[in-house]
Design an enzyme around this catalytic site. Structure first.
Site, mmCIF file in Angstrom:
data_model
loop_
_atom_site.group_PDB
_atom_site.id
_atom_site.type_symbol
_atom_site.label_atom_id
_atom_site.label_comp_id
_atom_site.label_asym_id
_atom_site.label_seq_id
_atom_site.Cartn_x
_atom_site.Cartn_y
_atom_site.Cartn_z
ATOM 1 N N CYS A 2 0.850 -1.187 0.000
ATOM 2 C CA CYS A 2 0.000 0.000 0.000
ATOM 3 C C CYS A 2 0.883 1.232 0.000
ATOM 4 C CB CYS A 2 -0.875 0.003 1.243
ATOM 5 S SG CYS A 2 -1.755 -1.543 1.470
ATOM 6 N N ARG A 27 2.736 1.806 -6.946
ATOM 7 C CA ARG A 27 2.737 0.704 -5.980
ATOM 8 C C ARG A 27 1.480 -0.148 -6.124
ATOM 9 N NH1 ARG A 27 6.320 1.626 -1.654
ATOM 10 N NH2 ARG A 27 5.023 0.600 -0.105
ATOM 11 N N TRP A 74 -3.575 -1.746 -1.502
ATOM 12 C CA TRP A 74 -3.451 -2.896 -2.399
ATOM 13 C C TRP A 74 -3.776 -4.090 -1.512
ATOM 14 C CZ3 TRP A 74 -0.656 -7.279 -4.056
ATOM 15 C CH2 TRP A 74 -0.796 -7.562 -5.425
ATOM 16 N N ASN A 98 0.612 0.189 6.098
ATOM 17 C CA ASN A 98 1.154 -0.567 4.981
ATOM 18 C C ASN A 98 1.879 -1.764 5.583
ATOM 19 O OD1 ASN A 98 2.525 -1.493 2.715
ATOM 20 N ND2 ASN A 98 4.133 0.057 2.894
ATOM 21 N N GLY A 99 1.559 -2.962 5.117
ATOM 22 C CA GLY A 99 2.235 -4.153 5.641
ATOM 23 C C GLY A 99 1.228 -5.224 6.018
ATOM 24 N N GLU A 483 12.498 -21.300 -17.160
ATOM 25 C CA GLU A 483 12.186 -19.928 -16.766
ATOM 26 C C GLU A 483 13.305 -18.971 -17.223
ATOM 27 O OE1 GLU A 483 9.769 -18.298 -15.970
ATOM 28 O OE2 GLU A 483 10.479 -16.526 -14.923
ATOM 29 N N LYS A 487 12.647 -15.828 -19.666
ATOM 30 C CA LYS A 487 13.012 -14.446 -19.310
ATOM 31 C C LYS A 487 13.859 -13.835 -20.409
ATOM 32 C CE LYS A 487 10.879 -13.640 -16.911
ATOM 33 N NZ LYS A 487 9.855 -14.178 -16.115
ATOM 34 N N GLU A 490 11.859 -13.113 -23.627
ATOM 35 C CA GLU A 490 10.854 -12.053 -23.437
ATOM 36 C C GLU A 490 11.442 -10.653 -23.531
ATOM 37 O OE1 GLU A 490 9.454 -13.290 -19.440
ATOM 38 O OE2 GLU A 490 7.535 -12.585 -20.171
ATOM 39 N N HIS A 506 19.663 -36.008 -26.675
ATOM 40 C CA HIS A 506 18.606 -36.521 -27.549
ATOM 41 C C HIS A 506 18.238 -35.519 -28.638
ATOM 42 C CE1 HIS A 506 18.175 -39.986 -24.989
ATOM 43 N NE2 HIS A 506 18.125 -39.180 -23.935
ATOM 44 N N LYS A 609 0.906 -7.441 -19.399
ATOM 45 C CA LYS A 609 1.094 -7.951 -18.037
ATOM 46 C C LYS A 609 -0.023 -8.930 -17.658
ATOM 47 C CE LYS A 609 3.283 -8.180 -14.165
ATOM 48 N NZ LYS A 609 4.515 -8.957 -14.222
HETATM 49 C C1 F6R Z 1 6.523 -14.032 -17.995
HETATM 50 C C2 F6R Z 1 5.171 -13.754 -17.568
HETATM 51 C C3 F6R Z 1 4.072 -14.543 -18.164
HETATM 52 C C4 F6R Z 1 3.019 -14.859 -17.107
HETATM 53 C C5 F6R Z 1 1.798 -15.540 -17.740
HETATM 54 C C6 F6R Z 1 0.782 -15.952 -16.708
HETATM 55 O O1 F6R Z 1 7.457 -13.180 -17.416
HETATM 56 O O2 F6R Z 1 4.952 -12.883 -16.776
HETATM 57 O O3 F6R Z 1 4.542 -15.711 -18.751
HETATM 58 O O4 F6R Z 1 3.589 -15.670 -16.131
HETATM 59 O O5 F6R Z 1 1.210 -14.681 -18.679
HETATM 60 O O6 F6R Z 1 0.309 -14.850 -16.022
HETATM 61 P P1 F6R Z 1 -0.355 -14.989 -14.603
HETATM 62 O O7 F6R Z 1 0.685 -15.486 -13.667
HETATM 63 O O8 F6R Z 1 -0.832 -13.605 -14.284
HETATM 64 O O9 F6R Z 1 -1.471 -15.967 -14.748
#
Ligand code: F6R
Length: 614
Positions: A2, A27, A74, A98-99, A483, A487, A490, A506, A609
């Site tokens: 928050c 935030r 939040w 906040n917390g 992962e 990263k 992306e 393989h 996002k």
């Molecule tokens: C990668 C990333 C995406 C999400 C995916 C699922 O850095 O952020 O691969 O992990 O779109 O999103 P959530 O976790 O919001 O269901």
């Protein structure tokens, strides 16, 4: 995560507080509110949603006064709603916080036992009632009442408190949540973060854990919780407002990478019982009977969240001895899957809104399976559709590429595995204690792992021209390799693939030549020897190795001395904790490769996002 603001001065404070809250918008928030002392009493206005809604409420009912506190919420405890929005009032006291108050359940019960009636579901309201109680029982000042109340609180908090009978002061306190005080000319401010203060003053003072103080027009007095006076000089802040939002980091992603130890602490807060070697998480909502009769754990998730689920599959099988599968949301929904009544479906999602994962949850529920959501955004669609929800409490993640949400998902999922193991009797109290103690120490180890930043920057620079990269890992580090590859692609747009190290021969080994950087995850675990020989296979074909190994690994160092291998160290740790550490260098490597290439790190092309489309 928050946002708090507080003001004592001579100006009308409501517009100033709202402006401060606007500066904390990054935030994340779902509701906001103000409490303003008008001289005769405190008035509170709160609104759900955008700050514009709070503005509209204030336009209808302007708050006059020069002392006030404000908050953007939040949600972590209690759904986003006007009743749960801050400030929270009790008697003639109002509080913003906040917390997370760890012992909120216990304190709420105690207060209810003394006749207190709660208006909200929040942990914060407890603080308001405690302070009010202390004042009614004769505390001589607001400062004293807050000081006495603090002795009851466990957890993370930054609070600001106003009281009707103290029209010229605000009391603030900090433990494990950020709080900064700004000193102006005849006015004093406090806020969760510097951007809220920069329009008014650049002279700030950071509170340390265990410190509290009183804001007055003429300045700020600082003490420890036990009343010892503290003297601290102010610091001058030269950052621009945008730099300040990123905490001085170049990108939100880098800031969020560094926030991970704290985020993991927040995920663990109040959920570990070291004495019993058990997990305190009634929100998981699974009785011992249900846990014992589980036939299968069925993870559904997408992207990074699916990698967290894949890592957790190893834990659920090893610790709780239940067969576990992982499916990506977009496949489940069109595959006509079979869910069984004794399946536990665990849906993992940062946003809690991913359409494919949500559709899988609905399909599972329609077939009678029980669904547990592991999510970051409170009251989002997936937790709402599930039977229970365990929140990761990572705070809002702004960088599109997920980092802190991944490590907090891992943390929450390891808690679920321990919880199931204990309930099913497959994990002893000693065994539970070993894992939970390791988790408890993980944030410290993560901080050490992040200290390799400079080394990773140098390694990234060396490989900036790479067109492809491979990431190899075994066991729970196989999903971490996936992962790492995700990263990298992306944010740097370099083609990358993650592979189970044993699978390399393989097929993918054909790709290896002197142009191919290969990241090998080889911490000291039960797969170490095997992974090391995979690394040798890469070197034999002239591949350039970036090895993530355990600090003090002489064998690896000797091997690296022959050339072609850069070693990045992580601290030694219990096997369950390793994925929380091995992923950190991969995040930093991707970050520095992307930054070195000059891409838009926080908003990579074509990505969103929250993915609420198919
Ligand atoms: C990668 C990333 C995406 C999400 C995916 C699922 O850095 O952020 O691969 O992990 O779109 O999103 P959530 O976790 O919001 O269901």
């Amino acid at each position: 995560m928050c946002g708090i603001v507080a003001y004592v001065g001579t100006k009308s404070c409501a517009p100033l507080l709202v402006e401060g809250l606007r500066r904390l918008e990054y935030r994340g928030y779902d509701s906001a509110g103000l409490a303003v002392h008008g001289g005769n009493g405190i008035e509170i206005i709160r609104a759900v949603g955008k700050l514009a809604n709070l503005d509209a409420a204030l336009a209808k009912n302007p708050l006059a006064g020069t002392v006030g506190i404000g908050h953007t919420r939040w949600a972590t405890h209690g759904r986003p709603s006007e009743v749960n929005a801050h400030p929270h009032a009790a008697g003639s006291v109002a509080v913003v916080h906040n917390g997370i108050i760890e012992n909120h359940v216990e304190l709420r019960k105690e207060l209810q036992g003394r006749g207190v009636v709660f208006a909200s579901d929040t942990d914060t309201e407890i603080v308001a009632h405690l302070v009010d109680e202390k004042l009614r029982k004769g505390a001589k000042s607001l400062e004293e009442a807050v000081r006495q109340s603090l002795t009851h609180l466990r957890g993370a908090f930054a609070i600001a408190v106003v009281w009707k009978d103290a029209p010229d002061e605000i009391v603030v306190a900090k433990q494990d949540s950020p709080l900064v005080v700004g000193i102006g000319d005849g006015e004093t401010f406090a806020a969760s973060d510097i951007p809220a203060l920069l329009a008014h003053t650049r002279d700030v003072l950071f509170l340390q854990d265990g410190e509290m103080g009183v804001l007055r027009k003429g300045g700020f007095t600082l003490t420890t919780f036990d009343g010892t006076p503290v003297t601290r000089a102010t610091k001058r802040i030269d950052w621009s407002p945008t730099q300040a939002e990123k905490g001085g980091y170049k990108h939100f992603m880098l800031k969020e990478i560094h926030e991970q130890p704290r985020a993991v602490e927040d995920t663990l807060r109040g959920r570990i019982d070291l004495e019993r070697g058990d997990v305190l998480a009634s929100e998981i909502g699974i009785t011992p009977e249900t846990a014992q009769s589980l036939g299968r754990v069925y993870f559904v998730a997408c992207g990074t969240s699916a990698h967290a689920a894949m890592t957790a599959r190893y834990w659920v099988e090893q610790i709780a001895r239940v067969p576990a599968v992982v499916e990506i949301g977009s496949e489940v929904r069109y595959r006509d899957p079979v869910f069984l009544p004794n399946d536990l479906v665990i849906a993992v999602s940062q946003s809690g809104e991913t359409l494919d994962t949500l559709a899988a949850v609905k399909a599972a529920k329609a077939q009678g399976a029980r669904v547990l959501a592991v999510a970051n955004v409170l009251d989002s669609a997936i937790p709402r559709a599930a039977n229970g929800a365990l929140y990761t409490h990572a705070g809002p993640e702004i960088g599109v590429a997920s980092t802190k949400c991944f490590t907090t998902q891992l943390t929450a999922l390891l808690l679920v595995a321990v919880y199931l193991g204990r309930q099913r009797g497959t994990l002893s109290a000693d065994g539970g204690r070993r894992i939970l103690e390791a988790l408890w120490h993980a944030p410290g180890l993560m901080r050490t792992a992040l200290d390799e930043e400079a080394a990773l920057k140098a390694v990234a620079k060396k490989h900036l021209r790479a067109r492809d990269m491979l990431f190899l890992g075994r066991g729970p580090n196989f999903p971490i390799a996936l992962e790492g590859a995700l990263k990298l692609k992306e944010i740097s747009y370099i083609h990358a693939e993650g592979y189970a190290a044993g699978e390399m021969k393989h097929g993918p080994i054909a790709l290896i030549d002197e142009e191919m950087p290969v990241v090998v995850l080889c911490p000291k675990d039960s797969h170490y020897e095997k992974t090391l020989s995979n690394m040798q296979e890469v070197r034999a074909r002239e591949g350039q190795v970036i090895a993530v190994g355990t600090v003090g690994d002489h064998e690896l160092a000797e091997y690296a001395a022959k050339g072609g291998v850069d070693v990045i160290s992580i601290p030694a740790a219990e096997p369950e904790i390793l994925p929380l550490l091995t992923v950190l260098p991969l995040q930093l490597l991707s970050y520095f490769m992307a930054d070195g290439k000059g891409t838009d790190v926080d908003q990579p092309r074509n990505l969103a996002k929250t993915v609420t489309v198919e």
